[in-house]
Design a protein around this motif. Structure first.
Motif, PDB file in Angstrom:
ATOM      1  N   GLU A  41       0.785  -1.135   0.022  1.00 54.93           N
ATOM      2  CA  GLU A  41      -0.122   0.011   0.133  1.00 54.93           C
ATOM      3  C   GLU A  41       0.944   1.437   0.032  1.00 54.93           C
ATOM      4  OE1 GLU A  41      -2.392   1.334   3.665  1.00 54.93           O
ATOM      5  OE2 GLU A  41      -3.951   0.418   2.289  1.00 54.93           O
ATOM      6  N   ASP A  42       1.959   1.120   0.668  1.00 57.52           N
ATOM      7  CA  ASP A  42       2.904   2.466   0.670  1.00 57.52           C
ATOM      8  C   ASP A  42       3.778   2.537  -0.484  1.00 57.52           C
ATOM      9  OD1 ASP A  42       4.834   0.284   1.086  1.00 57.52           O
ATOM     10  OD2 ASP A  42       5.582   1.249   2.757  1.00 57.52           O
ATOM     11  N   THR A  43       3.621   1.751  -1.553  1.00 54.00           N
ATOM     12  CA  THR A  43       4.334   1.539  -2.764  1.00 54.00           C
ATOM     13  C   THR A  43       5.562   1.029  -2.734  1.00 54.00           C
ATOM     14  OG1 THR A  43       5.279   3.942  -3.040  1.00 54.00           O
ATOM     15  CG2 THR A  43       3.122   3.832  -3.512  1.00 54.00           C
ATOM     16  N   GLY A  44       5.695   0.696  -1.703  1.00 51.86           N
ATOM     17  CA  GLY A  44       7.063  -0.489  -1.539  1.00 51.86           C
ATOM     18  C   GLY A  44       6.780  -1.785  -2.409  1.00 51.86           C
ATOM     19  N   GLU A  45       7.759  -2.538  -2.766  1.00 51.89           N
ATOM     20  CA  GLU A  45       7.585  -3.724  -3.409  1.00 51.89           C
ATOM     21  C   GLU A  45       8.612  -4.818  -3.037  1.00 51.89           C
ATOM     22  OE1 GLU A  45       8.304  -2.498  -7.520  1.00 51.89           O
ATOM     23  OE2 GLU A  45       6.957  -0.908  -7.530  1.00 51.89           O
ATOM     24  N   VAL A  53      12.201  -2.950  -3.084  1.00 52.61           N
ATOM     25  CA  VAL A  53      12.058  -1.642  -3.698  1.00 52.61           C
ATOM     26  C   VAL A  53      11.304  -0.834  -2.646  1.00 52.61           C
ATOM     27  CG1 VAL A  53      11.092  -0.199  -5.341  1.00 52.61           C
ATOM     28  CG2 VAL A  53      11.914  -2.571  -5.881  1.00 52.61           C
ATOM     29  N   ALA A  54      12.009   0.123  -2.172  1.00 54.73           N
ATOM     30  CA  ALA A  54      11.586   1.127  -1.243  1.00 54.73           C
ATOM     31  C   ALA A  54      10.377   1.977  -1.630  1.00 54.73           C
ATOM     32  CB  ALA A  54      12.505   1.811  -0.608  1.00 54.73           C
ATOM     33  N   PRO A  55       9.417   2.414  -0.965  1.00 52.62           N
ATOM     34  CA  PRO A  55       8.303   3.324  -1.214  1.00 52.62           C
ATOM     35  C   PRO A  55       9.046   4.382  -1.919  1.00 52.62           C
ATOM     36  CG  PRO A  55       8.057   2.586   1.041  1.00 52.62           C
ATOM     37  CD  PRO A  55       9.592   2.159   0.854  1.00 52.62           C
TER      38      PRO A  55
END
Length: 65
Positions: A41-45, A53-55
């Protein structure tokens, strides 16, 4: 892995977030995309090879105000 036509972007593509969700758990804050990426949800992957992959942008909920 993806069987959509046209095929979704691979996990190595810059636009990997455009892949279709296979499983979505909004109450837990994540979705599994058909390219194997877990999108948070915070755009991290979390990529299929284990890399994180950090937010990288403001979550939608914060911008909707």
């Amino acid at each position: 892995m993806c069987r959509h036509q046209p095929a979704c972007p691979s996990a190595r593509s810059a636009d990997r977030e455009a892949a279709r969700p296979l499983v979505s758990r909004p109450e837990q804050g994540w979705s599994l995309l058909c390219n194997g990426v877990v999108l948070f949800e915070d755009t991290g992957e979390l990529l299929p090879d284990g890399r994180v992959v950090a937010p990288h942008r403001t979550p939608r909920a914060a911008t909707a105000a």
